[in-house]
Design an enzyme around this catalytic site. Structure first.
Site, short mmCIF file in Angstrom:
data_model
loop_
_atom_site.label_atom_id
_atom_site.label_comp_id
_atom_site.label_asym_id
_atom_site.label_seq_id
_atom_site.Cartn_x
_atom_site.Cartn_y
_atom_site.Cartn_z
N HIS A 104 2.72 15.41 7.58
CA HIS A 104 3.70 14.59 6.89
C HIS A 104 4.12 15.31 5.60
O HIS A 104 3.66 16.41 5.31
CB HIS A 104 3.11 13.21 6.60
CG HIS A 104 4.12 12.17 6.26
ND1 HIS A 104 5.33 12.03 6.93
CD2 HIS A 104 4.12 11.19 5.31
CE1 HIS A 104 6.02 11.04 6.42
NE2 HIS A 104 5.30 10.50 5.44
N ASP B 242 4.83 2.05 1.34
CA ASP B 242 4.74 1.09 2.43
C ASP B 242 3.37 1.09 3.10
O ASP B 242 3.09 0.25 3.95
CB ASP B 242 5.85 1.34 3.47
CG ASP B 242 5.91 2.78 3.97
OD1 ASP B 242 5.70 3.70 3.17
OD2 ASP B 242 6.19 2.98 5.16
N HIS B 243 2.51 2.01 2.69
CA HIS B 243 1.16 2.09 3.26
C HIS B 243 0.06 1.75 2.25
O HIS B 243 -1.11 1.77 2.63
CB HIS B 243 0.92 3.49 3.83
CG HIS B 243 1.83 3.84 4.96
ND1 HIS B 243 1.46 3.71 6.28
CD2 HIS B 243 3.11 4.29 4.97
CE1 HIS B 243 2.48 4.07 7.05
NE2 HIS B 243 3.50 4.43 6.28
N HIS C 277 5.77 0.53 12.95
CA HIS C 277 6.40 1.28 11.85
C HIS C 277 7.85 1.61 12.19
O HIS C 277 8.27 2.75 12.22
CB HIS C 277 5.59 2.56 11.58
CG HIS C 277 5.91 3.22 10.27
ND1 HIS C 277 6.91 4.18 10.14
CD2 HIS C 277 5.36 3.09 9.04
CE1 HIS C 277 6.95 4.60 8.88
NE2 HIS C 277 6.02 3.95 8.20
N HIS D 278 2.31 6.85 0.35
CA HIS D 278 3.67 6.31 0.30
C HIS D 278 3.55 4.79 0.20
O HIS D 278 2.65 4.19 0.80
CB HIS D 278 4.48 6.73 1.52
CG HIS D 278 4.99 8.14 1.43
ND1 HIS D 278 5.28 8.90 2.54
CD2 HIS D 278 5.27 8.92 0.34
CE1 HIS D 278 5.72 10.10 2.15
NE2 HIS D 278 5.73 10.12 0.83
N HIS E 176 -2.15 7.52 3.63
CA HIS E 176 -1.48 8.34 2.60
C HIS E 176 -0.88 7.40 1.57
O HIS E 176 -0.92 6.16 1.72
CB HIS E 176 -0.42 9.24 3.23
CG HIS E 176 0.73 8.52 3.86
ND1 HIS E 176 0.60 7.70 4.97
CD2 HIS E 176 2.06 8.49 3.54
CE1 HIS E 176 1.78 7.21 5.31
NE2 HIS E 176 2.68 7.66 4.45
N ASP F 158 2.46 8.04 9.67
CA ASP F 158 3.53 8.99 9.39
C ASP F 158 3.16 10.46 9.64
O ASP F 158 2.36 11.05 8.92
CB ASP F 158 3.95 8.83 7.94
CG ASP F 158 4.40 7.41 7.63
OD1 ASP F 158 4.09 6.52 8.41
OD2 ASP F 158 5.07 7.21 6.60
#
Length: 295
Positions: free
Chosen positions: A139, A65-66, A257, A63, A61, A199
């Protein structure tokens, strides 16, 4: 070789000991890079793994941090003149984000990056590695988990082959032709499975992805004491992740994570061990985890 190299284990906020996400999976002749967060190139250098080896890029996805490591990876593929095609999978609903990441700055593009956005659940790719499956998670934005599934096959039993006088080229011919005789001189050889779950709240898709996984990489952002926060922010606890592993027949569980609120990661192992009696790895940056030997 089948091996996971952990490049980062932080969640939204990286800390001194934990970089943003990044998971480098060697699977025979293929290399899958999952969720490259900010700093992935540097982490790869520290881990001694090469960008040029990557054959597939999988983003769960969008976000930060990914995915904030995508620009550096894409540009590095061209800088290193990678000759083979690299396939990129990501939620189709985030195509605009991927386009912006891919063209985040000026560079001379020579590498072949072919985009295959995930539009629906199911098998999204096939190849020498087997099948790559995707399932929609729960999520705050559209998120997909991935499962790598090697097909089942059969292992020839030398004693049985000798009993039926099958030798040399006849063995290969029998394997190609199949039939009752093949079943009599061989035994089932289950294909290996790797699952990657980031997530999400607990949902059916988590269990489907984890089913019979030899190696499950799963987020465990929170401890059970903060389960209310996990639910609010659509994440899992270590206890939930371990319960999934136990109920899904997982062999090796890799927790990752972690929220920046936790310094002592041994608590994650303790919590998971109360639910799951298989191998538990509390991931640390630059750790290497072998895919278990075949069942």
């Amino acid at each position: 070789m089948r091996e996971l190299v952990v490049l980062g284990t932080a969640s939204q906020v990286p800390i001194r000991a934990r970089n943003h996400n990044g998971y480098f999976l060697r699977w025979d002749d293929d290399v899958f890079l999952f969720d490259p967060g900010e700093g992935t190139q540097r982490q790869m250098a520290l881990a001694g793994v090469s960008v040029t080896a990557i054959t597939r890029l999988c983003v769960t996805h969008f976000h930060g941090d990914h995915c904030l490591g995508v620009p550096g990876i894409v540009q590095r593929l061209s800088l290193d003149n990678v000759a083979h095609e690299v396939v990129a999978h990501y939620p189709a609903s985030g195509a605009e984000y991927f386009a912006n990441l891919r063209r985040a700055s000026s560079f001379y593009e020579v590498a072949q990056v072919r985009e295959e956005p995930v539009v629906a659940e199911g098998v999204i790719a096939t190849g020498p590695f087997g099948e790559l499956h995707a399932r929609r998670l729960d999520h705050r934005i559209e998120t997909f988990g991935y499962q790598l599934r090697e097909p089942d096959s059969r292992r020839m039993v030398p004693e049985k082959l000798a009993e039926f006088g099958i030798t040399g080229p006849a063995v290969g011919a029998l394997q190609r032709e199949g039939g009752e005789l093949l079943e009599r001189v061989s035994e089932p050889k289950p294909g290996q499975r790797f699952a990657f779950v980031m997530d999400t709240r607990l949902c059916d898709a988590v269990y489907d992805l984890a089913e019979a996984a030899d190696l499950l990489v799963i987020e465990s952002t929170y401890l059970h004491a903060d389960a209310a926060l996990a639910e609010e922010h659509a994440h899992l606890t270590a206890r939930q992740a371990a319960r999934v592993a136990r109920e899904s027949g997982v062999r090796t569980l890799v927790l990752t994570h972690f929220s920046q609120r936790y310094d002592d990661l041994s608590l994650f192992h303790e919590e998971a061990a109360a639910e799951f009696d298989g191998e538990i790895v509390v991931a640390t940056d630059l750790a290497r985890v072998r895919v278990p030997r075949r069942r």
